[in-house]
Every structure is written in C-alpha cells, then in structure tokens.
Design a protein around this motif. Structure first.
Motif, PDB file in Angstrom:
ATOM      1  N   ASP A  56       0.804  -1.217   0.000  1.00 35.84           N
ATOM      2  CA  ASP A  56       0.000   0.000   0.000  1.00 35.84           C
ATOM      3  C   ASP A  56       0.843   1.276   0.000  1.00 35.84           C
ATOM      4  OD1 ASP A  56      -2.415  -1.444   0.066  1.00 35.84           O
ATOM      5  OD2 ASP A  56      -2.279  -1.644   2.246  1.00 35.84           O
ATOM      6  N   GLY A  57       2.140   1.153   0.203  1.00 40.62           N
ATOM      7  CA  GLY A  57       3.018   2.324   0.174  1.00 40.62           C
ATOM      8  C   GLY A  57       2.994   3.033  -1.167  1.00 40.62           C
ATOM      9  N   ARG A  58       2.906   2.266  -2.235  1.00 43.65           N
ATOM     10  CA  ARG A  58       2.848   2.857  -3.580  1.00 43.65           C
ATOM     11  C   ARG A  58       1.593   3.715  -3.725  1.00 43.65           C
ATOM     12  NH1 ARG A  58       3.749  -1.506  -6.713  1.00 43.65           N
ATOM     13  NH2 ARG A  58       5.930  -0.969  -6.773  1.00 43.65           N
ATOM     14  N   GLY A  59       0.460   3.223  -3.223  1.00 44.64           N
ATOM     15  CA  GLY A  59      -0.787   3.990  -3.291  1.00 44.64           C
ATOM     16  C   GLY A  59      -0.718   5.257  -2.458  1.00 44.64           C
ATOM     17  N   LEU A  60      -0.123   5.172  -1.263  1.00 46.98           N
ATOM     18  CA  LEU A  60       0.039   6.362  -0.424  1.00 46.98           C
ATOM     19  C   LEU A  60       0.909   7.390  -1.133  1.00 46.98           C
ATOM     20  CD1 LEU A  60      -0.310   7.877   2.275  1.00 46.98           C
ATOM     21  CD2 LEU A  60       1.769   6.689   3.050  1.00 46.98           C
ATOM     22  N   ALA A  61       2.019   6.945  -1.714  1.00 49.29           N
ATOM     23  CA  ALA A  61       2.923   7.860  -2.412  1.00 49.29           C
ATOM     24  C   ALA A  61       2.215   8.538  -3.587  1.00 49.29           C
ATOM     25  CB  ALA A  61       4.165   7.109  -2.893  1.00 49.29           C
ATOM     26  N   ARG A  62       1.434   7.789  -4.339  1.00 44.88           N
ATOM     27  CA  ARG A  62       0.699   8.355  -5.483  1.00 44.88           C
ATOM     28  C   ARG A  62      -0.362   9.349  -5.034  1.00 44.88           C
ATOM     29  NH1 ARG A  62      -0.066   2.858  -8.929  1.00 44.88           N
ATOM     30  NH2 ARG A  62       2.058   2.784  -9.778  1.00 44.88           N
ATOM     31  N   ALA A  63      -1.007   9.063  -3.896  1.00 45.29           N
ATOM     32  CA  ALA A  63      -2.029   9.978  -3.398  1.00 45.29           C
ATOM     33  C   ALA A  63      -1.412  11.284  -2.911  1.00 45.29           C
ATOM     34  CB  ALA A  63      -2.818   9.329  -2.258  1.00 45.29           C
ATOM     35  N   LEU A  64      -0.252  11.202  -2.271  1.00 47.76           N
ATOM     36  CA  LEU A  64       0.377  12.397  -1.711  1.00 47.76           C
ATOM     37  C   LEU A  64       1.110  13.228  -2.756  1.00 47.76           C
ATOM     38  CD1 LEU A  64       1.822  10.922   1.611  1.00 47.76           C
ATOM     39  CD2 LEU A  64      -0.298  12.220   1.288  1.00 47.76           C
ATOM     40  N   CYS A  65       1.796  12.578  -3.664  1.00 52.18           N
ATOM     41  CA  CYS A  65       2.590  13.286  -4.690  1.00 52.18           C
ATOM     42  C   CYS A  65       2.350  12.637  -6.055  1.00 52.18           C
ATOM     43  CB  CYS A  65       4.078  13.227  -4.352  1.00 52.18           C
ATOM     44  SG  CYS A  65       4.570  14.120  -2.893  1.00 52.18           S
TER      45      CYS A  65
END
Length: 167
Positions: free
Chosen positions: A101-110
């Motif tokens: 889920d880190g990839r999704g968090l990164a995409r949502a933030l930046c």
C-alpha cells in the motif's frame, strides 16, 4: 583507578543488558485536523519504536479509513528537506516504501513523482503531528506536495487490523 574501571564496566554491562528491555513498540493514533488531510488520509496510526533513551523511529503507517499500511525507511536526501515551504520546522525524514500500500500512499500524496518522503515533526504523545510530503520527479527536481496536520487521538496496545492485499 581499578575501582573506577570496574565500576564503569559494571555500569556498561547493566546498561547493555537493559537496552532490549527498554526498547518497545507503540501504536500512536491521530485524526486529521484540516480538510486537505481529511481528504487524503482521514486519520492514521503510526507504529513507532522507542529506543533506550526515548528516541522514536516510525516503522509503519496504518490508515484509519482504508485499512491500508505503508512501511517507512528512515532517512532521505537533504534535497527533500530543502524543498519544504518557508517556515516548515519538520526534520525527521522517512522514505515511503513502494511495496504494498506504500505505492498507493505515495501516489495519493505526490501524484506523478518517482519517490516520496514524509518529513515529520517530532512524534510524541499526546502532541499534534505535522507531516510534509516531498516528491522527486523524473527530471530530478524535488517538490513539496502537501502538508498533513493531525491531532492526537490516543495510543493502542496492538496494531489496527489491516486488509490483506497482494504485493
């Protein structure tokens, strides 16, 4: 002199034996305190490891609403700190791991960035928390993405339940 050396060695043995007993893992929970933070994360629980002398290292982030998790790697480039907006005082930098889920968090933030770091204020209960998201784009530029602000919610004895997602 021998007495001093013997005392110092005894103290070192006691401290080194006590070190594993003093380090512990805690789960600190926060609620979003503004509309932007609410839109992106609602609330979070941080898994933190507290060291022997009280130093805190963030290991994971658990989403309150989506039941996702993201791991962190401590440290990052100084260029990420230089991308912070004027007046930002956050200093503890963590890379968002790109697995799960880190990839999704990164995409949502930046959105559109190749890598993302969260630069956090000092994590301490029961104080508010600020996170600055900074991304690095394919052109090599570091840009500030968003400021996330949280209010203290509480401390949990165990990690929140998470959904199972394929990597």
């Amino acid at each position: 002199m021998r007495r001093f050396i013997a005392s110092a060695l005894a103290l070192a043995a006691v401290v080194s034996a006590a070190a594993p007993a003093q380090a512990d893992t805690r789960f600190l929970s926060y609620n979003a305190s503004d509309r932007i933070t609410q839109a992106l994360t609602k609330g979070v629980t941080l898994e933190v490891r507290r060291g022997l002398f009280g130093a805190v290292q963030v290991e994971k982030l658990y989403s309150t609403s989506a039941r996702g998790t993201a791991g962190f790697t401590r440290g990052g480039p100084d260029a990420a700190r230089r991308a912070l907006p004027p007046g930002a005082e956050e200093n503890d930098i963590y890379g968002v791991d790109q697995d799960g889920d880190g990839r999704g968090l990164a995409r949502a933030l930046c959105p559109g960035s190749d890598e993302v770091w969260l630069i956090m204020s000092r994590v301490r209960a029961p104080r508010p928390l600020t996170m600055q998201a900074v991304g690095r784009w394919s052109d090599g530029a570091y840009r500030h993405c968003v400021t996330l602000t949280y209010e203290w919610r509480g401390e949990w004895a165990t990690a929140p339940l998470t959904r199972n997602t394929p990597d």
